[in-house]
Design a protein around this motif. Structure first.
Motif, PDB file in Angstrom:
ATOM      1  N   ARG A  68      -4.783  10.516   2.992  1.00  0.00           N
ATOM      2  CA  ARG A  68      -5.303  10.338   1.632  1.00  0.00           C
ATOM      3  C   ARG A  68      -6.387   9.278   1.575  1.00  0.00           C
ATOM      4  NH1 ARG A  68      -1.244   6.673  -1.622  1.00  0.00           N
ATOM      5  NH2 ARG A  68      -0.510   5.328   0.033  1.00  0.00           N
TER       6      ARG A  68
ATOM      7  N   THR B 189     -10.297   9.841   0.485  1.00  0.00           N
ATOM      8  CA  THR B 189     -10.939   9.006  -0.529  1.00  0.00           C
ATOM      9  C   THR B 189     -12.278   8.480  -0.013  1.00  0.00           C
ATOM     10  OG1 THR B 189      -8.773   8.349  -1.359  1.00  0.00           O
ATOM     11  CG2 THR B 189     -10.634   6.961  -1.973  1.00  0.00           C
TER      12      THR B 189
ATOM     13  N   VAL C  42      -6.223  17.445  -1.990  1.00  0.00           N
ATOM     14  CA  VAL C  42      -5.501  16.504  -1.141  1.00  0.00           C
ATOM     15  C   VAL C  42      -4.501  15.782  -2.031  1.00  0.00           C
ATOM     16  CG1 VAL C  42      -5.681  14.548   0.437  1.00  0.00           C
ATOM     17  CG2 VAL C  42      -7.580  16.156   0.236  1.00  0.00           C
TER      18      VAL C  42
ATOM     19  N   LEU D   7      -2.174  12.838  -3.046  1.00  0.00           N
ATOM     20  CA  LEU D   7      -2.413  11.421  -2.778  1.00  0.00           C
ATOM     21  C   LEU D   7      -1.217  10.500  -2.990  1.00  0.00           C
ATOM     22  CD1 LEU D   7      -5.845  11.196  -4.652  1.00  0.00           C
ATOM     23  CD2 LEU D   7      -5.546  11.367  -2.191  1.00  0.00           C
TER      24      LEU D   7
ATOM     25  N   ASN E 201      -0.337  13.389   1.287  1.00  0.00           N
ATOM     26  CA  ASN E 201      -1.202  13.597   2.451  1.00  0.00           C
ATOM     27  C   ASN E 201      -1.431  15.059   2.796  1.00  0.00           C
ATOM     28  OD1 ASN E 201      -1.913  10.914   3.228  1.00  0.00           O
ATOM     29  ND2 ASN E 201       0.202  10.649   3.907  1.00  0.00           N
TER      30      ASN E 201
END
Lengths: 495, 317
Positions: A121, A125, A340, A342, A389
């Motif tokens: 994660r 980002t 994704v 997180l 994740n």
């Protein structure tokens, strides 16, 4: 109060450079992927050090905290980077940190992210805003599963420029054959991800070879660029090619007579007189003026923060998107996306989340379809919660009209975040892949549809008059659930 | 039909300048985007105004973001009563010139108890007159978002700061539990009592700040430029000697010399540097060959290792 900071020893002082010329390019945003073992902290430390981004007092603090220097008389770069005490204690990087350095030609913003698998994660980002990814590998071990995983995530997040840093090259005696084997293997893999711009560089971050300074004497056969030369020439992604997009952040009404729509151009360009459409309402108007603090402008392009004045009174609110008449984005209630996950709770099927994209926030439900297996790069069917994740393909269903571009076409209007309605935390980052056909939109001349149904439902449908009338146009097979899953994982796009 | 911008009453007049270079333009665009997003999503924003160079850039960007309207939120200055005299004069001039709502807050309890940087040391003084004062002012104003001029390149613990930095109802920052921030999509959803600190200058470096000041002709407190000034050397710092509250210690004398300041805070805690850079061009030239960071002159950062992180957790900006 402690003594003043002028305690740095002479061996670790960077020396002064002549005054730098004004830079005339936009800053390059990049992400570094790799683990501490690959020498990531050393590489970034080396970049900051050799471009004089580390100052004497910072070096002195470093020397005081560590008392350690490496064989070359340089400070322990990892300490310089791991700003937070928690990280120093744990010895690993637990979050995304941003670093800044510049050369005469350009400045750079580095998203420094951890390498461990449980921090996918964080990597996502950091990758979301990056134009380029540096993938670091240890020359002794070559391309590892971790390298493939990082490359896969970077490509998924829309990065189209890779640098493979074959580090610790001094430890394999600068062996050309090793470099060629590793870079060939990586190139093949990156191409399979759709990334074509790949630069492989043999280097020693510790010794500073091929990072900022070239390594002619140590690696005479290498005539390619250093890392910094590659970064200086990399391109910054622009979204100027497609249609005009202005997500409206704010309606400015400083006086009764003025009404301007404020936002940052997220794609294309605009000039006074151009016809535009306000979405989702679909109202049409023409641009009257582009207002900025400096001057009333003749044109605006992607990236510009502007105030747009239209030639007629129309209803525009925050969250609307003003777009060009030609080349409009997709509007609808159903979209396909990749995301994704997180946060520890994961993304739950059927749950209502807030979705924010541009300046618009709306309710959405999420249905997971499949999940990316990072070790193999394969998508596996997955309809339950997407754990933290996880990278998944999902269907989004909105309660009100949504407006998107595909992420591949526009990294601004194709991206979104999900917000948990209870904790209000950001729980996913996502990328739109396509608009889903509404029910009834399946029908296209000459196409066939393959459906997998529970046998009892199929029986009911086959018993209907409508079906019986066209029985000779259909094909039917009986399968086990497992066979059906396999068949469908090989089939073309779903509806 | 709406009138054009020239026909409206404009308190924020446009100026003609050569276009910014693409690097500064990109940073400016990002900052304006953040200003507009916060102003639209939060009920009661405020801008922390420290009168320094970063605050001056921040204010300039706010005026640009909301042009042709006026800045739609107040500026808050936490006055410790130990700021440089020239800072306060400059603050009041700017507020009047740009038609700004200025809120000035002092921790009167601390002032009454005689908390000074001389008597109580920099750590306790900063805690009460800056950190506690800031919390008081934010609570009193009921602000749910506060703009600040912090940059990620300033200090190691700031490298991980988000652009929207989330704070609990008692203004705590938890560096291990920050919201992820992807693309330029900011999550402005908070619960009652919680707040956000927003940092439009996150991606700027010190050189960017100075080059932008030059390109945009932004006025600054004159202390940033070298002049002959009286000073006292104490704890390895050169302290400006013009305020009668500065008492000389045994062995100290007032000296005079060409000095200037790279950052401005409370005068007893802010060290000057020797410099002959008396205008912007010279300051930038000096900066680009500098080998020490700008916070080197700040006593509070050096109190202990990781000191900035500790102060931030407690609510220091």
């Amino acid at each position: 109060m402690t003594a003043p900071a002028q305690t740095a020893s002479a061996t670790i002082l960077p020396f002064a450079e002549p005054v730098k010329a004004a830079r005339d390019t936009r800053p390059l945003r990049l992400i570094t992927c790799g683990s501490v073992d690959d020498g990531k902290s050393t590489l970034i430390g080396r970049l900051l050090w050799d471009t004089k981004a580390v100052k004497e007092d910072q070096a002195a603090t470093l020397a005081r905290d560590s008392g350690k220097q490496n064989d070359l008389g340089l400070p322990d770069f990892a300490l310089l980077l791991d700003g937070l005490q928690a990280e120093r204690e744990q010895g690993i990087t637990i979050d995304v940190a941003y670093r800044y350095f510049s050369t005469d030609r350009r400045s750079f913003i580095v998203a420094d992210t951890p390498g461990h698998e449980q921090y996918t994660r964080n990597m996502a980002t950091g990758a979301s805003t990056a134009d380029l990814a540096i993938l670091l590998t240890d020359a002794r071990s070559g391309i590892l599963e971790q390298t493939r995983r990082h490359a896969t995530i970077a490509a998924l997040m829309g990065i189209r420029q890779f640098v493979l840093a074959v580090n610790k090259f001094d430890l394999v005696n600068y062996d050309k054959a090793i470099f060629e084997k590793i870079s060939h293997e990586f190139r093949e893999f990156a191409l399979s991800l759709g990334v074509r711009q790949i630069t492989a560089i043999p280097m020693s971050a510790l010794k500073g070879e091929n990072v900022v300074y070239s390594a002619d004497s140590a690696i005479p056969w290498y005539d390619g660029p250093t890392l910094v030369e590659t970064l200086e020439l990399a391109t910054v992604r622009t979204a100027q090619a497609g249609g005009f997009r202005l997500p409206v952040q704010r309606v400015a009404r400083p006086g009764e007579s003025f009404r301007g729509y404020q936002g940052t151009v997220a794609g294309g360009s605009i000039k006074p007189g151009d016809p535009v459409v306000v979405l989702p309402s679909g109202v049409v108007a023409n641009v009257k003026q582009i207002v900025t603090f400096d001057l009333v402008r003749n044109a605006a392009v992607a990236g510009d923060a502007i105030t747009l004045v239209l030639d007629r009174q129309v209803d525009v609110a925050r969250g609307d998107v003003i777009v060009s008449l030609d080349g409009q984005p997709m509007t609808g209630l159903h979209f396909d996306a990749q995301l994704v996950s997180l946060q520890p709770g994961g993304i739950e099927p059927g749950r209502r989340y807030w979705l924010k994209s541009g300046s618009r926030r709306q309710r959405v439900t999420v249905e997971p379809i499949s999940q990316l297996e990072l070790s193999t790069g394969k998508w596996r069917p997955h309809a339950s919660t997407l754990a933290m994740n996880a990278i998944g393909k999902v269907r989004l269903s909105f309660e009100e009209q949504a407006v998107f571009d595909a992420y591949e076409q526009n990294r601004s209007t194709g991206a979104f975040i999900l917000i948990d309605p209870d904790t209000l935390n950001t729980v996913a980052g996502g990328m739109i892949t396509a608009k889903r056909a509404e029910l009834g939109g399946i029908h296209t001349e000459g196409q066939r549809v393959l459906m997998s149904l529970p046998a009892d439902l199929a029986e009911q449908i086959m018993a209907s008059e409508l079906f019986a009338n066209r029985r000779d146009e259909t094909e039917i097979r009986r399968l086990t659930a497992k066979q059906a899953v396999e068949l469908f994982s090989n089939a073309a796009s779903d509806i | 039909m709406p009138l054009s911008v020239q026909e409206t009453e404009v308190k924020n007049p446009p100026v003609s300048r050569p276009p910014l270079d693409p690097h500064l333009k990109a940073l400016e665009n990002e900052a304006i985007h953040i200003f507009r997003e916060v102003a639209a999503e939060f009920e009661k924003p405020v801008m922390l105004y420290s009168i320094g160079k970063d605050s001056s850039v921040l204010l300039h960007l706010a005026r640009k973001a909301f042009h042709p309207g006026r800045v739609p939120f107040p500026l808050l200055h936490v006055d410790t009563t130990w700021k440089f005299r020239e800072m306060i004069e400059f603050r009041d001039e700017i507020a009047a010139k740009y038609d700004l709502d200025l809120v000035v807050h002092t921790n009167t309890r601390g002032a009454e108890e005689g908390i000074t940087p001389f008597s109580h040391g920099s750590a306790l003084y900063t805690d009460i007159m800056k950190t506690e004062a800031l919390r008081q002012a934010l609570d009193a104003g009921g602000y749910d978002a506060a703009f600040g001029g912090a940059r990620r390149d300033e200090e190691a613990s700031r490298a991980k700061e988000r652009i929207y930095s989330f704070r609990t109802p008692d203004h705590k920052w938890d560096p291990r539990n920050q919201r992820p921030e992807l693309w330029n999509i900011y999550n402005g959803m908070i619960k009652k009592g919680e707040s956000v600190r927003a940092f439009p200058l996150s991606n700027w470096t010190e050189v960017d700040i100075w080059r932008y000041i030059q390109a945009e002709d932004i006025p600054l407190v004159p202390l940033y430029y070298a002049a002959e000034r009286p000073y006292v050397e104490r704890d390895g710092m050169m302290i400006l000697a013009e305020d009668p509250r500065l008492k000389l210690l045994p062995g100290e004398t007032v000296q005079r010399g060409m000095i200037r300041f790279r950052t401005l805070g409370c005068f007893p805690l802010t060290g000057a540097i020797r410099s002959t850079a008396s205008n912007l061009d010279e300051v930038i030239a000096e900066l680009e060959i500098a080998t020490v960071s700008e916070r080197q002159g700040r006593a509070i950062d050096r109190d202990q290792s990781g000191s900035m992180e500790k102060k931030k957790r407690e609510g220091y900006f």
